[in-house]
Design an enzyme around this catalytic site. Structure first.
Site, PDB file in Angstrom:
ATOM      1  CG  HIS A 156      42.581  38.064  46.363  1.00 36.60           C
ATOM      2  ND1 HIS A 156      42.980  37.171  45.162  1.00 36.60           N
ATOM      3  CD2 HIS A 156      42.106  38.956  45.717  1.00 36.60           C
ATOM      4  CE1 HIS A 156      42.636  37.821  44.099  1.00 36.60           C
ATOM      5  NE2 HIS A 156      42.060  38.905  44.291  1.00 36.60           N
ATOM      6  CG  ASP A 157      43.967  39.442  51.714  1.00 27.79           C
ATOM      7  OD1 ASP A 157      45.012  39.354  50.921  1.00 27.79           O
ATOM      8  OD2 ASP A 157      44.111  40.866  52.089  1.00 27.79           O
TER       9      ASP A 157
END
Ligand code: BDR
Ligand code: CA
Length: 306
Positions: A241-242
């Site tokens: 995600h990040d």
């Protein structure tokens, strides 16, 4: 080099995103700002310092919000995903690096003021610090070049409730304030991040590399992968995600975007939902497609320093 302020709630995938950013010559990380989210803000700050220490980098870290804009403290942290400490229970010692004096919101405002139209903010936690900066100094914050956010789920279900993604749900009012501020936003949500996968086999390679920082990242990511085994059986790894928000900051051609007007639901069972309507006038670009293979390859070439 692109000057960056990196707002984190460190967090295992935040730690991977930090390593990716710090090993990328295209980015100049001016400082990290921390927020509650995956853990309480004290832990997010300590984890950010721990990761910097393991990566042997000295970059300022400013503590930020310990609670939401309007709803008090977050009630529950996702220990089943990020561990008791937020780093998959790998944090053994107190880091010797110290947080900088001053707070996250003032650091963001001061940096933007000193370099108008130059600074990109990458935000991979709840959006509280950015919202507080807009509330405190809307004029200066209109000089932010871009805000790249890991958050939201526009065309897919959420990951905490059927509607809401974790970062937006943690402070929906902050997200709504930012999305209606007119600041240029790129939204890197679950629509694209759930198409990325770090395969389990890579952790063995990181461990075998003999590098201390690689072993640290492998150990914590192993914890994250176990959480993914229960939530996404059959994936064979975990979503990045990040790190994808960092990837978009480095090379926006990893994703395709659609300009949308994005509203956040702030009441009722759909709280935290991000509703996007195509709108050519909007300053919000929602990522709708990702070249996951090319991005994951790029991430893997960078995350462990060769
Ligand atoms: C986001 O929520 C957090 O758990 C992760 O660090 C990521 O920023 C994914 O929904
Ligand atoms: Ca995060």
């Amino acid at each position: 080099m692109k000057p960056i302020i990196f707002d984190v709630d460190t967090g295992i995938d935040d730690a991977l995103a930090m390593a990716y950013a710090l090993h990328s010559p295209e980015l100049e990380v001016l400082g990290f700002t921390t927020c509650f989210g995956n853990v309480a803000v004290e832990d997010a700050t300590r984890n950010t310092l721990t990761v910097l220490e393991k990566l042997d980098r000295h970059i300022p870290v400013f503590s930020g919000a310990n609670q939401t804009l309007n709803r008090g403290e977050k009630k529950k942290y996702p220990k089943h995903v990020h561990g008791e400490d937020g780093l998959g229970n790998t944090r053994k010692e107190v880091p010797s690096l110290q947080a900088s004096q001053g707070n996250a919101v003032d650091f963001i405002i001061d940096q933007v003021k000193s370099r108008p139209h130059e600074i990109t903010v990458i935000a991979v936690g709840p959006l509280t610090n950015i919202a507080l900066a807009i509330k405190k100094d809307p004029k200066i914050m209109s000089f932010v070049k871009e805000v790249i956010i890991m958050g939201g789920a526009v065309r897919v279900p959420g990951n905490v409730t059927p509607f809401a993604e974790a970062n937006i749900l943690s402070d929906p009012d902050a997200a709504e304030l930012l999305f209606s501020s007119g600041l240029p936003v790129t939204l890197v949500g679950l629509d694209v991040t759930l198409q990325t996968c770090l395969p389990k086999s890579k952790l063995g390679e990181w461990r075998a590399s003999g590098k201390e920082s690689a072993q640290f990242l492998a150990e914590m990511t192993d914890y994250y992968m176990k959480a993914y085994d229960s939530s996404h059986p059959g994936l064979g790894g975990c979503a990045l995600h990040d790190p994808l928000a960092v990837g978009v900051a480095i090379d926006s051609s990893f994703v395709s975007t659609v300009q949308m007007n994005v509203k956040v639901v702030t009441e009722g069972e759909e709280t935290g939902r991000t509703i996007g309507q195509p709108d050519r006038e909007s300053n919000i670009r929602v990522c709708t497609q990702v070249d996951a293979e090319r991005f994951v390859k790029h991430f893997l070439e960078r995350v462990i320093r060769s």
